[in-house]
Structures are given as C-alpha cells and as structure tokens.
Motif scaffolding. Sequence first.
Motif, mmCIF file in Angstrom:
data_model
loop_
_atom_site.group_PDB
_atom_site.id
_atom_site.type_symbol
_atom_site.label_atom_id
_atom_site.label_comp_id
_atom_site.label_asym_id
_atom_site.label_seq_id
_atom_site.Cartn_x
_atom_site.Cartn_y
_atom_site.Cartn_z
ATOM 1 N N ILE A 1 -40.771 53.020 103.423
ATOM 2 C CA ILE A 1 -41.678 51.952 103.005
ATOM 3 C C ILE A 1 -42.904 51.889 103.931
ATOM 4 O O ILE A 1 -43.590 50.877 104.022
ATOM 5 C CB ILE A 1 -40.915 50.607 102.935
ATOM 6 N N GLN A 2 -43.159 53.001 104.626
ATOM 7 C CA GLN A 2 -44.326 53.122 105.506
ATOM 8 C C GLN A 2 -45.619 53.034 104.697
ATOM 9 O O GLN A 2 -45.702 53.537 103.569
ATOM 10 C CB GLN A 2 -44.276 54.462 106.244
ATOM 11 N N GLY A 3 -46.620 52.386 105.252
ATOM 12 C CA GLY A 3 -47.904 52.276 104.572
ATOM 13 C C GLY A 3 -48.620 53.609 104.462
ATOM 14 O O GLY A 3 -48.380 54.524 105.252
ATOM 15 N N ASN A 4 -49.514 53.730 103.491
ATOM 16 C CA ASN A 4 -50.271 54.968 103.306
ATOM 17 C C ASN A 4 -51.143 55.287 104.514
ATOM 18 O O ASN A 4 -51.476 56.449 104.755
ATOM 19 C CB ASN A 4 -51.142 54.867 102.050
ATOM 20 N N ASP A 5 -51.505 54.252 105.283
ATOM 21 C CA ASP A 5 -52.319 54.463 106.482
ATOM 22 C C ASP A 5 -51.455 54.738 107.712
ATOM 23 O O ASP A 5 -51.974 54.901 108.816
ATOM 24 C CB ASP A 5 -53.228 53.262 106.739
ATOM 25 N N GLY A 6 -50.137 54.781 107.524
ATOM 26 C CA GLY A 6 -49.238 55.091 108.630
ATOM 27 C C GLY A 6 -48.557 53.890 109.257
ATOM 28 O O GLY A 6 -47.665 54.048 110.099
ATOM 29 N N ASN A 7 -48.956 52.668 108.871
ATOM 30 C CA ASN A 7 -48.383 51.482 109.522
ATOM 31 C C ASN A 7 -46.906 51.322 109.184
ATOM 32 O O ASN A 7 -46.435 51.730 108.123
ATOM 33 C CB ASN A 7 -49.178 50.229 109.140
#
Length: 435
Positions: free
Chosen positions: A93-99
């Motif tokens: 469920i990691q964000g597309n920006d890596g967060n």
Amino acid sequence: MKLTAIYGFIAVFFLSFSAGAQKQDRKILAKRILADARLDSVQKKALKLLDGFSAGTSYNEIWIRDFNTFIKGSLKVRPKEEVKTKLLMFFKIQGNDGNIVDGVVESSKAQVGYDYRYADLLPGWAAHKNTVETDQESSLVQAVKKYIDVTGDKTILTEVIGGKSVLQRMEDAFVYIRKERWSEKYGLVTGATTVDWGDVQPETGWGVSINDKTKMAIDIYDNAMYVMAINDFLAMKPQGYKTIENWQGIADQVKKNVRKHLWMKDVQKYKPHLYLNGSPFSKNFDEDKILYGGGSICAILAGFNTSAEVAAINKQLVAAAKKEKHATIGMTVYPPYPVEEFPNMKAYLYQNAGDWTWFGGRMMGALVNFGMVNDAYEEFIPMVDRTLANKGFFEWYDVQTGAAKGSGDFRGEAGVMYDAIALLKNWAETESKHK
C-alpha cells in the motif's frame, strides 16, 4: 632504582589494580543481571503479549513505528511467514511517490477520522499516514533489517510487489524523503513541529495532519531514524546491488549537518527544532531549554555522539527524571511545553512530558554499546518494577501521579523491554564466561 623507574612501577601497579577491580565489578554486575527474576518475568509477559500485531487495546491498526520495535519478540512467538506477510503489507500500500503509511487496518475497522487509502494489492485493508511525522519510511526499513537479523531470511528483499522488489521499494521510500521532506539549505530531513518523536502538532484541530497552520521544522529524531534506516539498508543489501543514490554519502552528510545545526556543544544537548517557515511558539518562549529524550536516545543509536557526550546526555536524562516523583529516563521532554504554547497537548499529558518506556527502554542499547552497562541496568529497573506493579504494559505513565495511561497491552513497550532485557542478559552471559 631510579626515581622514574619507581614512578613507572607504581603507575603499572595502579593500572593493573584498577583493571582488576573493574573486571570484578563487571562480574558482580553480570551475576546480578542473570539472577534478577524480575527480568525473566517481564520478558515472559512480553512474549505472551507479542502474540498479536496491533499496537494495543486502544488501537486496531498495525503501526509500523510500533511494529519496528516489537518485531524481534513477534518472531519468537509467531511463524516467520506470518510476520513477513505483515511487513509486506506496508509495501503493498506504498504511495506512488514512495511514501510509507503509519498504520494498516482491516477495512471494516477503518472508523477513526483518518484520510484512509486503499490499494488493489492489499484488498480488505485500509491505511493512513500521520503527515506531521517523518519516521514511517525509516521505521519500515529498520523492521525489515530486524526480520532478517532474526530469521536469516533474505528472500524478503527480492520479493516482487507491483513489479518492484522490496529492495527497490525501500530505495523509493528514501527518495520520497529526499524529495518531499528535505531541506536543501541544511541538508537534513524535515517534518512538522511536534513534541520530540511525537506525531501531534501544537495548533488546535486534527493534530496529526499537516494544514495551513503547520510550521515545518528539522528535529533530531527524524534525522537519526533516517540514518539508522540507511545504515540498515546498506548492511542488508546484496553485494553487487547497484543503488540509485550514494546512500552512504547521504548518511554521512546528515550526520555532519546534525552536528553543525542541531547539536548544542556548549550545553551538550540537541536543539529541539530548527524552523523553516517560522516558529509556532511565542517570541519570549525559550524552546532550547527543553531536553528531548527520545530523539537524543535515537541520535546515540544512530552514532551521532561520542562516549563523553553519551555520558553527558544520560546525566541530563537522569537529572530530569529526578525532578518528578514518578519519572524514569523515558520522560519524553523536560520541562514540558506550557499549554499556552502547545494548546493541542497540556503539560505532563501524553507526549508532552509523559513517561514512555517505549523510548526510555531504547537507551539500554545505547548505554551498553558504550560500555555503560551498570547505568543501563540501574536506569532500567524502575521501568521493570513499574511494569510488574501495573501487571502489564501501558502506553505511557503520568510522572506526577505514577498512574498508567493510554492504551493497555501496549506492544511497543513490551517489544522494547523484551529487547533491552535480551541485550542485558547477553552481555551478562558473555561477561560471566570471561576468565
């Protein structure tokens, strides 16, 4: 016999005598630790609690900042594949920006006022991110390292999730911080203004989310966690794996900049905040007088301080604890922020000078690493006695009344205490074998 020879003989005699006395003291201390039934009792209670993964009775979520501190204990009582699955959820469920998010929870239980996110890779689950803090990415990387240390299972690194390996996703998490939570001016990690390692900002309202009132700042905790995570990543990555950044160089630069901008050499402590868009506090309030406990402990663990500085920081933590009737070195900050400056959290409440074994217990590793084992044991015992007296693990403690507060069955505290006891016992067992 010449006078210089006599002086030399005397010097050698006293050095030998001193070394012998120190060795005997270590033997006695080792025996005390191994014979202390209280440590066995707390460790046993901790393992019983670590059969689950949520943060505690007040939380349905699995929080990565908590999981990172009790994963070793979890691996003693739960199958490694189950623990591995829980870790991988955060990458799914990691964000597309890596967060990386703070917590994951079953969708049916996503009932708190968070801005939840969902992902096709993790059906049936929801997640949220407390945007005022910058420790989620670092916590996940550190947790993966602990998983490998305990299990020896490096296959987690090459696990492919959504077309990317875990190794790549960990680097994405580092890059997110470099792009979204970074000060080019200072070369340090940024976050919103909070109390030490806490995740609540001063302004009234929903304190865990950045808003138009938020004052961005640099603190020691976020930077120490980032460097520890980079060190862990470099230690576990396969030989020959080509990284997308010179992470060692970045870690070295962060340490250098921490020393330059946050370490106050004259008073041997860390500056609470370095502000980027103004301070949320009044001009007459001297924030630099506040001692940040948790962040300082993490800085030591990150390798930011010398042996003499560690002793100085520890002395200040002990001195602060003695000023309150029921405090240990786990007291978050001291003195607390007055309510006039921090409306979202009154003095001695929660993260504002509440006492958290979850962080205080980590000082045991810092002290043992620097050979201050007697200090570690003596400072840890009040936490042990408190846990036994309350018949369980609690989120935090009121330093004025001694009352246990917050979530019961708090797994973060249980995990940290389990690790601290294991560390002390390991030292004692090793010392007892030495002739």
